[in-house]
Design a protein around this motif. Sequence first.
Motif, PDB file in Angstrom:
ATOM      1  N   THR A   8       0.822  -1.211   0.000  1.00  0.00           N
ATOM      2  CA  THR A   8       0.000   0.000   0.000  1.00  0.00           C
ATOM      3  C   THR A   8       0.854   1.259   0.000  1.00  0.00           C
ATOM      4  O   THR A   8       2.058   1.211   0.238  1.00  0.00           O
ATOM      5  CB  THR A   8      -0.893   0.044   1.253  1.00  0.00           C
ATOM      6  N   HIS A   9       0.183   2.377  -0.224  1.00  0.00           N
ATOM      7  CA  HIS A   9       0.812   3.688  -0.041  1.00  0.00           C
ATOM      8  C   HIS A   9       1.022   3.896   1.461  1.00  0.00           C
ATOM      9  O   HIS A   9       0.149   3.566   2.262  1.00  0.00           O
ATOM     10  CB  HIS A   9      -0.107   4.799  -0.560  1.00  0.00           C
ATOM     11  N   GLY A  10       2.142   4.458   1.844  1.00  0.00           N
ATOM     12  CA  GLY A  10       2.391   4.771   3.256  1.00  0.00           C
ATOM     13  C   GLY A  10       2.496   3.523   4.115  1.00  0.00           C
ATOM     14  O   GLY A  10       2.819   2.443   3.638  1.00  0.00           O
ATOM     15  N   ASN A  11       2.195   3.690   5.399  1.00  0.00           N
ATOM     16  CA  ASN A  11       2.389   2.610   6.375  1.00  0.00           C
ATOM     17  C   ASN A  11       1.149   1.763   6.625  1.00  0.00           C
ATOM     18  O   ASN A  11       1.115   1.000   7.589  1.00  0.00           O
ATOM     19  CB  ASN A  11       2.863   3.196   7.707  1.00  0.00           C
ATOM     20  N   SER A  12       0.138   1.853   5.795  1.00  0.00           N
ATOM     21  CA  SER A  12      -1.079   1.099   6.085  1.00  0.00           C
ATOM     22  C   SER A  12      -0.896  -0.410   5.942  1.00  0.00           C
ATOM     23  O   SER A  12      -1.565  -1.177   6.640  1.00  0.00           O
ATOM     24  CB  SER A  12      -2.259   1.596   5.252  1.00  0.00           C
ATOM     25  N   GLU A  37       6.812   7.927   0.399  1.00  0.00           N
ATOM     26  CA  GLU A  37       6.965   9.161  -0.365  1.00  0.00           C
ATOM     27  C   GLU A  37       8.429   9.338  -0.753  1.00  0.00           C
ATOM     28  O   GLU A  37       9.332   9.161   0.071  1.00  0.00           O
ATOM     29  CB  GLU A  37       6.494  10.354   0.475  1.00  0.00           C
ATOM     30  N   GLY A  38       8.673   9.639  -2.018  1.00  0.00           N
ATOM     31  CA  GLY A  38      10.027   9.852  -2.509  1.00  0.00           C
ATOM     32  C   GLY A  38      10.719   8.578  -2.971  1.00  0.00           C
ATOM     33  O   GLY A  38      11.808   8.635  -3.539  1.00  0.00           O
ATOM     34  N   GLU A  39      10.108   7.429  -2.747  1.00  0.00           N
ATOM     35  CA  GLU A  39      10.702   6.163  -3.169  1.00  0.00           C
ATOM     36  C   GLU A  39      10.549   6.015  -4.684  1.00  0.00           C
ATOM     37  O   GLU A  39       9.497   6.330  -5.247  1.00  0.00           O
ATOM     38  CB  GLU A  39       9.996   5.006  -2.456  1.00  0.00           C
ATOM     39  N   SER A  40      11.580   5.506  -5.329  1.00  0.00           N
ATOM     40  CA  SER A  40      11.519   5.337  -6.783  1.00  0.00           C
ATOM     41  C   SER A  40      10.750   4.069  -7.133  1.00  0.00           C
ATOM     42  O   SER A  40      10.603   3.155  -6.318  1.00  0.00           O
ATOM     43  CB  SER A  40      12.932   5.252  -7.371  1.00  0.00           C
ATOM     44  N   LEU A  41      10.268   4.023  -8.362  1.00  0.00           N
ATOM     45  CA  LEU A  41       9.559   2.839  -8.835  1.00  0.00           C
ATOM     46  C   LEU A  41      10.471   1.619  -8.831  1.00  0.00           C
ATOM     47  O   LEU A  41      10.038   0.509  -8.516  1.00  0.00           O
ATOM     48  CB  LEU A  41       9.008   3.075 -10.239  1.00  0.00           C
ATOM     49  N   THR A  69       0.407   3.471  -7.734  1.00  0.00           N
ATOM     50  CA  THR A  69       1.762   2.979  -7.970  1.00  0.00           C
ATOM     51  C   THR A  69       1.981   1.555  -7.470  1.00  0.00           C
ATOM     52  O   THR A  69       2.544   0.735  -8.206  1.00  0.00           O
ATOM     53  CB  THR A  69       2.794   3.957  -7.365  1.00  0.00           C
ATOM     54  N   PRO A  70       1.551   1.195  -6.245  1.00  0.00           N
ATOM     55  CA  PRO A  70       1.731  -0.205  -5.839  1.00  0.00           C
ATOM     56  C   PRO A  70       1.017  -1.186  -6.782  1.00  0.00           C
ATOM     57  O   PRO A  70       1.587  -2.197  -7.191  1.00  0.00           O
ATOM     58  CB  PRO A  70       1.137  -0.248  -4.426  1.00  0.00           C
ATOM     59  N   PHE A  71      -0.212  -0.876  -7.164  1.00  0.00           N
ATOM     60  CA  PHE A  71      -0.978  -1.711  -8.094  1.00  0.00           C
ATOM     61  C   PHE A  71      -0.256  -1.831  -9.434  1.00  0.00           C
ATOM     62  O   PHE A  71      -0.046  -2.935  -9.951  1.00  0.00           O
ATOM     63  CB  PHE A  71      -2.379  -1.125  -8.296  1.00  0.00           C
TER      64      PHE A  71
END
Length: 137
Positions: A8-12, A37-41, A69-71
Amino acid sequence: MVGVIICTHGNSAPELLKSAEMICGKQENCQTVSFKEGESLEQLKSEISEKISQLKGTVFCLTDLKGGTPFNTLVSLLKSNPEMEIITGVNIPMLLELFINRSQLEKEELLSRITEAGKTGIYRYQDVEPSADDEEF
């Protein structure tokens, strides 16, 4: 037993896993990936690939948002991981259904059950005023 990645996005992702484990116990063959946030693909793709390699069997990848982005990163890994399944809209009811039944149900039945659990876990409570017939005197 089906392997599980929650991404997921963030720490969820790790928090969803912790919450589900409070209810149904510690889970094996399960990993989480947090897109920060700020992590590259490429960093995300590398982390997901590493976590997939640590899991056994078919891997169910649960993510928060279709088109995020994760999907999209998980979709890009499908060619090298054809036994992987991607399910969006991850929530606690979905995780509980998956964790409780992943060693007992066939893949298609499990997919059906977890998507249904995810949908039926959404509920709007409305406080209803009791009618005169419901009141006790």
